[in-house]
Design a protein around this motif. Structure first.
Motif, PDB file in Angstrom:
ATOM      1  N   PHE A   1       0.773   8.484   5.355  1.00  0.00           N
ATOM      2  CA  PHE A   1       1.625   8.245   4.651  1.00  0.00           C
ATOM      3  C   PHE A   1       2.155   9.649   3.969  1.00  0.00           C
ATOM      4  N   LYS A   2       3.517   9.787   3.791  1.00  0.00           N
ATOM      5  CA  LYS A   2       4.228  11.147   3.494  1.00  0.00           C
ATOM      6  C   LYS A   2       5.218  10.986   2.403  1.00  0.00           C
ATOM      7  N   GLY A   3       5.555   9.709   2.076  1.00  0.00           N
ATOM      8  CA  GLY A   3       6.608   9.813   1.039  1.00  0.00           C
ATOM      9  C   GLY A   3       6.079   9.236  -0.407  1.00  0.00           C
ATOM     10  N   TYR A   4       6.917   8.472  -1.250  1.00  0.00           N
ATOM     11  CA  TYR A   4       6.547   8.042  -2.587  1.00  0.00           C
ATOM     12  C   TYR A   4       7.725   7.262  -2.703  1.00  0.00           C
ATOM     13  N   ARG A   5       7.514   6.233  -3.953  1.00  0.00           N
ATOM     14  CA  ARG A   5       8.363   4.977  -4.369  1.00  0.00           C
ATOM     15  C   ARG A   5       8.296   5.065  -5.520  1.00  0.00           C
ATOM     16  N   LYS A   6       9.736   4.754  -6.265  1.00  0.00           N
ATOM     17  CA  LYS A   6      10.017   4.502  -7.741  1.00  0.00           C
ATOM     18  C   LYS A   6       9.094   3.741  -8.105  1.00  0.00           C
TER      19      LYS A   6
ATOM     20  N   ILE B   1      -7.564   5.175  -4.827  1.00  0.00           N
ATOM     21  CA  ILE B   1      -6.563   4.426  -3.943  1.00  0.00           C
ATOM     22  C   ILE B   1      -6.941   3.698  -2.878  1.00  0.00           C
ATOM     23  N   VAL B   2      -6.279   2.484  -2.690  1.00  0.00           N
ATOM     24  CA  VAL B   2      -6.918   1.504  -1.791  1.00  0.00           C
ATOM     25  C   VAL B   2      -5.830   1.507  -0.486  1.00  0.00           C
ATOM     26  N   TRP B   3      -6.033   1.563   0.584  1.00  0.00           N
ATOM     27  CA  TRP B   3      -5.361   1.385   1.808  1.00  0.00           C
ATOM     28  C   TRP B   3      -5.689   0.338   2.676  1.00  0.00           C
ATOM     29  N   LYS B   4      -4.966  -0.134   3.773  1.00  0.00           N
ATOM     30  CA  LYS B   4      -5.279  -1.190   4.293  1.00  0.00           C
ATOM     31  C   LYS B   4      -6.318  -0.592   5.332  1.00  0.00           C
ATOM     32  N   ASP B   5      -6.089   0.667   5.913  1.00  0.00           N
ATOM     33  CA  ASP B   5      -6.752   1.316   7.021  1.00  0.00           C
ATOM     34  C   ASP B   5      -6.655   2.977   6.748  1.00  0.00           C
TER      35      ASP B   5
ATOM     36  N   PRO C   1      -0.342   5.531  -7.534  1.00  0.00           N
ATOM     37  CA  PRO C   1      -1.296   6.359  -6.676  1.00  0.00           C
ATOM     38  C   PRO C   1      -1.009   7.992  -7.019  1.00  0.00           C
ATOM     39  N   VAL C   2      -1.894   8.790  -7.220  1.00  0.00           N
ATOM     40  CA  VAL C   2      -1.505  10.019  -7.301  1.00  0.00           C
ATOM     41  C   VAL C   2      -1.078  10.889  -6.173  1.00  0.00           C
ATOM     42  N   ILE C   3      -1.345   9.947  -5.004  1.00  0.00           N
ATOM     43  CA  ILE C   3      -0.736  10.544  -3.794  1.00  0.00           C
ATOM     44  C   ILE C   3       0.730  10.644  -3.663  1.00  0.00           C
ATOM     45  N   GLU C   4       1.128   9.510  -4.330  1.00  0.00           N
ATOM     46  CA  GLU C   4       2.813   9.464  -4.325  1.00  0.00           C
ATOM     47  C   GLU C   4       3.338  10.570  -5.104  1.00  0.00           C
ATOM     48  N   VAL C   5       2.633  10.546  -6.188  1.00  0.00           N
ATOM     49  CA  VAL C   5       3.117  11.711  -7.589  1.00  0.00           C
ATOM     50  C   VAL C   5       3.109  12.990  -6.635  1.00  0.00           C
ATOM     51  N   MET C   6       1.947  13.366  -5.883  1.00  0.00           N
ATOM     52  CA  MET C   6       2.164  14.564  -5.186  1.00  0.00           C
ATOM     53  C   MET C   6       3.053  14.726  -4.276  1.00  0.00           C
ATOM     54  N   ASN C   7       3.348  13.723  -3.353  1.00  0.00           N
ATOM     55  CA  ASN C   7       4.401  13.673  -2.600  1.00  0.00           C
ATOM     56  C   ASN C   7       5.815  14.116  -3.141  1.00  0.00           C
TER      57      ASN C   7
ATOM     58  N   GLN D   1       0.696  -1.183   0.186  1.00  0.00           N
ATOM     59  CA  GLN D   1       0.061   0.037  -0.219  1.00  0.00           C
ATOM     60  C   GLN D   1       0.876   1.244   0.218  1.00  0.00           C
ATOM     61  N   PRO D   2       0.248   2.401  -0.599  1.00  0.00           N
ATOM     62  CA  PRO D   2      -1.013   2.350  -1.261  1.00  0.00           C
ATOM     63  C   PRO D   2      -0.941   1.835  -2.624  1.00  0.00           C
ATOM     64  N   MET D   3      -2.262   1.563  -3.126  1.00  0.00           N
ATOM     65  CA  MET D   3      -2.344   1.078  -4.588  1.00  0.00           C
ATOM     66  C   MET D   3      -3.545   1.756  -5.211  1.00  0.00           C
ATOM     67  N   THR D   4      -3.267   1.649  -6.515  1.00  0.00           N
ATOM     68  CA  THR D   4      -4.542   1.904  -7.320  1.00  0.00           C
ATOM     69  C   THR D   4      -5.429   0.677  -7.381  1.00  0.00           C
ATOM     70  N   LEU D   5      -6.725   0.863  -7.382  1.00  0.00           N
ATOM     71  CA  LEU D   5      -7.798  -0.051  -7.483  1.00  0.00           C
ATOM     72  C   LEU D   5      -7.406  -1.059  -8.663  1.00  0.00           C
ATOM     73  N   SER D   6      -7.009  -0.498  -9.742  1.00  0.00           N
ATOM     74  CA  SER D   6      -6.785  -1.280 -10.863  1.00  0.00           C
ATOM     75  C   SER D   6      -5.479  -2.202 -10.756  1.00  0.00           C
ATOM     76  N   TYR D   7      -4.474  -1.492 -10.084  1.00  0.00           N
ATOM     77  CA  TYR D   7      -2.976  -2.192 -10.052  1.00  0.00           C
ATOM     78  C   TYR D   7      -3.484  -3.425  -8.729  1.00  0.00           C
ATOM     79  N   LEU D   8      -4.142  -3.095  -7.973  1.00  0.00           N
ATOM     80  CA  LEU D   8      -4.457  -4.059  -6.930  1.00  0.00           C
ATOM     81  C   LEU D   8      -5.146  -5.540  -7.480  1.00  0.00           C
ATOM     82  N   CYS D   9      -5.937  -5.004  -8.504  1.00  0.00           N
ATOM     83  CA  CYS D   9      -6.762  -6.107  -9.187  1.00  0.00           C
ATOM     84  C   CYS D   9      -5.665  -6.912  -9.949  1.00  0.00           C
ATOM     85  N   ARG D  10      -4.732  -6.066 -10.634  1.00  0.00           N
ATOM     86  CA  ARG D  10      -3.742  -6.977 -11.549  1.00  0.00           C
ATOM     87  C   ARG D  10      -2.907  -7.639 -10.890  1.00  0.00           C
ATOM     88  N   ARG D  11      -2.575  -7.229  -9.463  1.00  0.00           N
ATOM     89  CA  ARG D  11      -1.746  -7.990  -8.610  1.00  0.00           C
ATOM     90  C   ARG D  11      -2.409  -9.326  -8.279  1.00  0.00           C
ATOM     91  N   ILE D  12      -3.458  -9.225  -7.850  1.00  0.00           N
ATOM     92  CA  ILE D  12      -4.244 -10.577  -7.505  1.00  0.00           C
ATOM     93  C   ILE D  12      -4.335 -11.453  -8.744  1.00  0.00           C
TER      94      ILE D  12
END
Length: 785
Positions: free
Chosen positions: A702-707, A691-695, A717-723, A645-656
């Motif tokens: 959440f304040k960061g971002y990942r490559k 965006i989907v979060w555990k809780d 998730p757009v929140i990562e781009v914003m961060n 997490q965080p994950m877009t809904l579409s990417y969560l579906c793809r991972r499953i």
């Protein structure tokens, strides 16, 4: 009555009667006094004070001491009654309270160091962390480029104009002259929170207004008793004695005229011996300065050195004999074993005398290599200045050259240059307050030679009084100079008891309103005090803050060589003998002179530098343990979110779908995962991104971002781009939009931008602008204040 039978008096009784009659007959003139005494005695009896009349009749107390003795007993009784009524005073024990004070002192010192560390940490956190991603168009990039090329092609003012966000972060406090403020800081820039003027008595209002206009609030610090701004040196065509000095209005005087709220700072710390400031305190400050006595208070550090010299009034307007005497004195002190411990300054009352002393001193040092090397060893260089330019300077030893004096014919002119003009007294005040430890006055002029009937100048009057003080240690008392101290009774009682035990004790030591209540002389050196006792009387009460009472005052006295202890009045009233025993114990246990108190100092250079955590986080990919077929979609989605997490809904579906080895994401799977997320997890909608979060807590913290980690830009998730955008703007301070998107794309792991990347970055930026987390100022993006 008739005398019959047994009623007749005996011979012994008759003898007594006869003696009484003789007494009456011999003191008929005192019958009226006796009658009055009987009447007073009757009044005393009716008031329940027979004890007073009995004491008088038994001659245990004289009439002249009767009133004082009665009120002493009465006040002591009232004090004891007051103490008994107070639960705090009733159980008060000085030694226990001393421990409380000691704990307070310890905690205050620790708090001061902690405050310094916190301040350092906050300021250090503002320093930008320069990385390889710095864009040349950003503020930090612009500064780096100008540092590397030596600032070629760009003025300092233009540079400061172009780094308005970076500059206050790098330099939250700037020390500048008003001229520099006008030269380098654009008036349109953001204003300083606070502008502080020091030595404001010398600051012309016309020069100050530019700096004031660049601040939101202002503090003006200065002494109206010291020098105003002057145009004395603007003209080179006239001499000092001919010049009509043009003293201009200062920003300090204008603020006082406008009745801006003011605070008087009365505590004086520069002078390490009270005699050095006593003259100015008496002459110019009406005794209102709070100064502190030294252990050798009985001596003086203001010394008068008469020079049989001549003031060449009609010629070079100097006094060569005085100049020579000063140079010889400097040479003598430089040859002393511990000469490097004391710095030296010379003040002349005229520019001509200053130049003469300076020339003679340079010649002396250049002709003697050892003397020159000794001068170089001083921790502060020797200065030679005049009345007009010495304000703000100080040295351990100050030598004065009065310069003026009798001419070749023995006549003394009442023209003393700048002292004769309006404001001359302020120049004198500046000059006589420059010494820390010792002041030596070299003069061919004596106070008796100054005739105040021939001049009305306050500066000349002050010079006469100053010379009287230097020659004889006599101060001209002024109205309101001294305040009656009401602590004398208790201090005299303690001193008297100590004298009875063989100690030499004096009371009320000090030349200002602050006193050391009782001082005990050193048994081996009667001219120095070995212990100072402070009482909790009027002076203690008038000191308004606990820090001043328990830390500042004792620490200043200790710095002047005192050993200090407190005596509490409740202790003395309850058990004076125990107090005396405490004093004697303190004297025996602390016999050696105290070492200078070593204060804990916060050393920035020894602090460990800890890099702030990066906003860039590691992307952790969920790796299942065991067969995922045994897990429900809900369980599998929860496990993936825990790790990724965080994950877009579409990417969560793809991972499953990938983990279940499904060839593609079906509509059925999307519907199932959406329902699971809505019912069991936290879903967040930002723009077009779901965006989907555990809780919910995870979403808030959440304040960061990942490559990208193999993710498409639409999967991030757009929140990562914003961060990532916020982190880049924070790092660059201000940056153009096109340069920003290029840097953010690299931070997210995209080596080049395509249409989809640009679209995603612009959508994230617009969202930040909408939420006012980033602001756009003339095409430059920066974080809001």
């Amino acid at each position: 009555h008739q005398l019959e039978g047994d009623n007749l008096p005996t011979a012994e009784e008759l003898e007594n009667y006869l003696q009484r009659f003789d007494t009456w007959l011999g003191n008929t003139a005192k019958v009226r006094d006796w009658y009055q005494w009987c009447a007073f005695k009757k009044d005393l009896a009716s008031a329940g004070m027979n004890v007073v009349s009995r004491k008088v009749e038994k001659e245990e107390i004289s009439g002249e001491h009767l009133c004082d003795g009665f009120f002493k007993a009465l006040f002591k009784s009232l004090a004891c009654e007051k103490i008994a009524q107070s639960s705090t005073l009733r159980t008060f024990e000085g030694s226990i309270f001393d421990e409380t004070v000691a704990r307070y002192q310890k905690l205050t010192r620790e708090f001061q160091i902690l405050s310094q560390k916190e301040l350092y940490a906050r300021l250090a956190a503002n320093i930008p962390h320069v990385t390889e991603n710095i864009d040349s168009s950003s503020e930090i990039g612009l500064l780096n480029r100008n540092i590397s090329n030596g600032g070629r092609g760009l003025s300092l003012r233009d540079l400061m104009d172009q780094i308005p966000t970076l500059l206050p972060r790098l330099c939250p406090v700037m020390l500048m002259s008003p001229m520099s403020v006008a030269q380098y800081l654009n008036l349109s820039q953001d204003k300083f929170d606070l502008v502080v003027f020091d030595e404001a008595s010398q600051m012309p209002t016309s020069e100050a207004v530019g700096a004031i206009a660049r601040g939101k609030s202002v503090i003006v610090v200065g002494d109206p008793k010291q020098m105003p701004p002057t145009s004395f040196f603007n003209s080179t065509n006239v001499t000092e004695e001919e010049a009509d000095i043009d003293d201009m209005e200062s920003i300090l005087e204008d603020c006082r005229t406008l009745e801006i709220p003011a605070l008087q700072l009365n505590w004086h710390y520069r002078s390490k011996h009270e005699s050095l400031i006593a003259f100015s305190n008496n002459e110019y400050y009406e005794g209102q300065l709070i100064t502190f006595p030294s252990t050798d208070d009985q001596a003086t550090m203001v010394k008068y050195n008469y020079v049989d010299g001549v003031y060449d009034k009609g010629g070079c307007r100097s006094n060569p004999q005085e100049a020579q005497a000063i140079v010889e004195e400097i040479a003598k002190r430089l040859q002393a074993p511990n000469h490097a411990d004391r710095s030296i300054g010379v003040i002349a009352f005229s520019v001509v005398q200053q130049n003469l002393i300076e020339d003679m001193l340079i010649e002396k040092l250049e002709s003697d290599k050892a003397l020159h090397e000794a001068a170089e060893e001083l921790y502060e260089p020797i200065f030679v200045k005049n009345l007009e330019n010495v304000q703000g300077d100080e040295r351990d030893i100050i030598m004065f050259s009065i310069g003026y004096g009798p001419d070749k014919e023995g006549k003394v002119s009442m023209n003393f240059g700048p002292l004769n003009n309006s404001g001359g007294e302020r120049r004198l005040n500046v000059a006589v307050t420059r010494a820390r430890r010792e002041m030596v006055v070299f003069s061919s002029l004596k106070a008796s030679q100054i005739d105040l009937r021939r001049t009305k100048a306050r500066g000349v009057e002050g010079l006469k009084h100053f010379l009287e003080y230097a020659e004889q240690q006599v101060l001209t008392q002024t109205d309101g100079t001294k305040r009656e101290n009401m602590d004398n009774i208790l201090s005299e009682q303690i001193a008297k008891a100590l004298r009875e035990r063989g100690y030499e004790a004096n009371t009320q030591i000090g030349r200002s309103n602050f006193k050391v209540d009782v001082a005990i002389a050193d048994a081996n050196n009667k001219e120095r005090y070995t212990l100072g006792i402070l009482l909790d009387g009027e002076g203690y009460h008038d000191t308004q803050t606990t820090r001043d009472r328990e830390i500042v005052q004792p620490s200043v006295l200790k710095g002047l060589g005192w050993k200090i202890m407190r005596v509490w009045s409740a202790d003395w009233i309850n058990n004076p003998e125990r107090v005396l025993e405490r004093i004697e114990t303190y004297l025996k246990e602390n016999a050696p002179a105290p070492e200078p108190e070593k204060k804990e100092v916060f050393d920035v250079s020894k602090e460990e530098v800890i890099e702030a955590p990066s906003d860039e986080l590691e992307y952790k990919v969920y790796t299942p343990k065991g067969n995922v077929a045994n897990k429900s979609d809900k369980q599998l989605a929860g496990d993936i979110l825990n790790c990724e997490q965080p994950m877009t809904l579409s990417y969560l579906c793809r991972r499953i779908a990938t983990l279940r080895e499904m060839p593609r994401v079906t509509q059925s799977l999307t519907n199932t995962v959406t329902e699971i997320a809505e019912n069991n997890f936290c879903m967040q909608q930002i723009g077009s991104s779901t965006i989907v979060w555990k809780d919910l807590q995870s979403a808030k913290s959440f304040k960061g971002y990942r490559k990208n980690n193999g993710r498409d830009i639409t999967d991030i998730p757009v929140i990562e781009v914003m961060n990532a955008i916020v982190a880049s703007v924070r790092e660059q301070f201000s940056i153009r939009t096109d340069a920003l998107t290029l840097i953010v794309a690299k931070q997210l792991g995209f080596t080049r931008r395509g249409a989809k990347v640009d679209q995603a970055l612009n959508e994230a930026l617009q969202q930040l602008l909408l939420e006012k987390k980033v602001v756009d100022t003339d095409g430059m993006l920066r974080l809001p204040e």
